[in-house]
Enzyme design. Structure first.
Site, mmCIF file in Angstrom:
data_model
loop_
_atom_site.group_PDB
_atom_site.id
_atom_site.type_symbol
_atom_site.label_atom_id
_atom_site.label_comp_id
_atom_site.label_asym_id
_atom_site.label_seq_id
_atom_site.Cartn_x
_atom_site.Cartn_y
_atom_site.Cartn_z
ATOM 1 N N TRP A 17 -4.678 -2.808 -4.334
ATOM 2 C CA TRP A 17 -4.094 -1.773 -5.192
ATOM 3 C C TRP A 17 -4.902 -1.692 -6.472
ATOM 4 O O TRP A 17 -5.268 -2.735 -7.036
ATOM 5 C CB TRP A 17 -2.642 -2.127 -5.523
ATOM 6 C CG TRP A 17 -1.719 -1.765 -4.404
ATOM 7 C CD1 TRP A 17 -1.537 -2.458 -3.248
ATOM 8 C CD2 TRP A 17 -0.879 -0.616 -4.335
ATOM 9 N NE1 TRP A 17 -0.632 -1.808 -2.458
ATOM 10 C CE2 TRP A 17 -0.209 -0.679 -3.102
ATOM 11 C CE3 TRP A 17 -0.626 0.451 -5.189
ATOM 12 C CZ2 TRP A 17 0.699 0.301 -2.695
ATOM 13 C CZ3 TRP A 17 0.287 1.430 -4.789
ATOM 14 C CH2 TRP A 17 0.939 1.349 -3.555
ATOM 15 N N HIS A 47 0.382 -7.956 -2.000
ATOM 16 C CA HIS A 47 0.402 -6.620 -1.392
ATOM 17 C C HIS A 47 -0.997 -6.189 -0.955
ATOM 18 O O HIS A 47 -1.396 -5.037 -1.129
ATOM 19 C CB HIS A 47 1.078 -5.633 -2.348
ATOM 20 C CG HIS A 47 2.453 -6.078 -2.679
ATOM 21 N ND1 HIS A 47 3.541 -5.796 -1.890
ATOM 22 C CD2 HIS A 47 2.895 -6.907 -3.660
ATOM 23 C CE1 HIS A 47 4.604 -6.405 -2.388
ATOM 24 N NE2 HIS A 47 4.239 -7.078 -3.466
ATOM 25 N N HIS A 51 1.123 -7.100 5.191
ATOM 26 C CA HIS A 51 2.103 -7.931 4.473
ATOM 27 C C HIS A 51 3.508 -7.357 4.604
ATOM 28 O O HIS A 51 3.691 -6.194 4.961
ATOM 29 C CB HIS A 51 1.724 -8.010 2.981
ATOM 30 C CG HIS A 51 1.904 -6.723 2.252
ATOM 31 N ND1 HIS A 51 0.979 -5.699 2.280
ATOM 32 C CD2 HIS A 51 2.934 -6.263 1.477
ATOM 33 C CE1 HIS A 51 1.410 -4.692 1.559
ATOM 34 N NE2 HIS A 51 2.599 -4.991 1.065
ATOM 35 N N ASP A 53 7.200 -6.789 2.408
ATOM 36 C CA ASP A 53 7.826 -6.752 1.084
ATOM 37 C C ASP A 53 9.179 -7.425 1.175
ATOM 38 O O ASP A 53 9.914 -7.213 2.145
ATOM 39 C CB ASP A 53 8.111 -5.303 0.654
ATOM 40 C CG ASP A 53 6.862 -4.505 0.353
ATOM 41 O OD1 ASP A 53 5.774 -5.082 0.231
ATOM 42 O OD2 ASP A 53 7.011 -3.261 0.218
ATOM 43 N N HIS A 57 10.497 -7.380 -4.706
ATOM 44 C CA HIS A 57 9.330 -6.574 -5.084
ATOM 45 C C HIS A 57 9.732 -5.358 -5.923
ATOM 46 O O HIS A 57 9.044 -4.985 -6.860
ATOM 47 C CB HIS A 57 8.594 -6.149 -3.812
ATOM 48 C CG HIS A 57 7.412 -5.269 -4.037
ATOM 49 N ND1 HIS A 57 6.436 -5.532 -4.957
ATOM 50 C CD2 HIS A 57 7.046 -4.101 -3.436
ATOM 51 C CE1 HIS A 57 5.518 -4.582 -4.926
ATOM 52 N NE2 HIS A 57 5.867 -3.701 -4.021
ATOM 53 N N HIS A 158 11.091 2.703 -0.571
ATOM 54 C CA HIS A 158 11.388 1.263 -0.593
ATOM 55 C C HIS A 158 12.893 1.035 -0.824
ATOM 56 O O HIS A 158 13.541 0.286 -0.097
ATOM 57 C CB HIS A 158 10.606 0.561 -1.703
ATOM 58 C CG HIS A 158 9.161 0.305 -1.397
ATOM 59 N ND1 HIS A 158 8.186 1.254 -1.559
ATOM 60 C CD2 HIS A 158 8.521 -0.810 -0.943
ATOM 61 C CE1 HIS A 158 7.008 0.738 -1.235
ATOM 62 N NE2 HIS A 158 7.178 -0.511 -0.848
ATOM 63 N N GLU A 170 3.864 -3.565 5.904
ATOM 64 C CA GLU A 170 2.879 -2.575 5.456
ATOM 65 C C GLU A 170 1.459 -3.032 5.775
ATOM 66 O O GLU A 170 1.197 -4.220 5.968
ATOM 67 C CB GLU A 170 3.008 -2.351 3.941
ATOM 68 C CG GLU A 170 4.340 -1.754 3.551
ATOM 69 C CD GLU A 170 4.608 -1.743 2.059
ATOM 70 O OE1 GLU A 170 5.149 -0.747 1.570
ATOM 71 O OE2 GLU A 170 4.301 -2.744 1.372
#
Ligand SMILES: N[C@@H](CC(=O)c1ccccc1NC=O)C(=O)O
Ligand SMILES: [Zn+2]
Ligand SMILES: [Zn+2]
Length: 208
Positions: A17, A47, A51, A53, A57, A158, A170
């Protein structure tokens, strides 16, 4: 036994990210130094790559990885192709039979260059979580870094999935897998405090 690896490889080229911790692995204590063994050191954002969540998160009071129900990360899963859509909602899944499906994997095939973080991804619309919940789905997996638009701050998908008791997986790699039914194995690490966990995700075909 044939396992299909649906995890993204983790190395220094793995995109993260924007602004997030880069992936790094190094031998911090070499065999020459220790006299016996190479000892590795890993630094990464949770992330990165493939992975899960945990609710912490996106919710300060949410559950951590250790509190999650492991059963959801192992078991029958259906992979469907939803490529070509800029977002995915209930009407896009109307043509698919989801009766009896607990784990649903969405193949968008939209992350075309695995060495670069995507600039735009298909996201899940607000009406998808209640639709999936009504059909008994407890886990959703996607082949993009998020279930929300990349610039989203409110993270509606989410929160909506969590409100409907649907766990989030994800960053899958699904381009090489045919749609159909498989056994999914994607177990998180036993991280007591964490907001998510890298997973080694695999599919086992039922017929092979
Ligand atoms: N929700 C994303 C992560 C995410 O949004 C993010 C991860 C690292 C750094 C910044 C992020 N979001 C910033 O708006 C995910 O679950 O992977
Ligand atoms: Zn994540
Ligand atoms: Zn996420």
């Amino acid at each position: 036994m044939t396992l299909i690896d649906i995890s993204r490889p983790l190395d220094q080229r793995t995109p993260t990210w924007p602004g997030d911790t880069p992936f790094s692995y190094e031998v911090s204590w070499s065999k020459e130094q220790s006299g016996s063994v190479n000892v590795g050191k890993l630094t990464m954002s949770i992330h990165t790559g493939t992975h899960i969540d945990s609710p912490f998160h996106f919710d300060n009071d949410g559950r951590k990885v250790m509190d999650l129900d492991l059963e959801l990360y192992v078991g029958p899963a259906r992979l469907i192709d939803v490529s070509g859509l800029s977002s995915i909602g209930a009407e896009d899944l109307a043509a698919y039979e989801l009766e009896g499906v607990t784990r649903l994997l969405l193949r968008t095939s939209s992350w075309t260059n695995p060495d670069e973080f995507p600039s735009e991804i298909p996201f899940l619309r607000a009406d998808l979580a209640p639709y999936l919940h009504a059909r008994g789905i407890r886990l959703i997996g996607v082949d993009v870094p998020s279930v929300d638009p990349l610039d989203s701050k409110e993270l509606a998908a989410h929160h909506g999935l969590h409100a409907h008791d649907i766990h989030i997986l994800e960053g899958l790699a699904l381009d090489h897998v045919a749609p159909g039914d498989y056994e999914l194995i994607a177990l998180p690490l036993p991280l007591a405090e964490a907001d998510g966990s890298p997973v080694r995700a695999v599919l086992r075909p039922f017929t092979s």
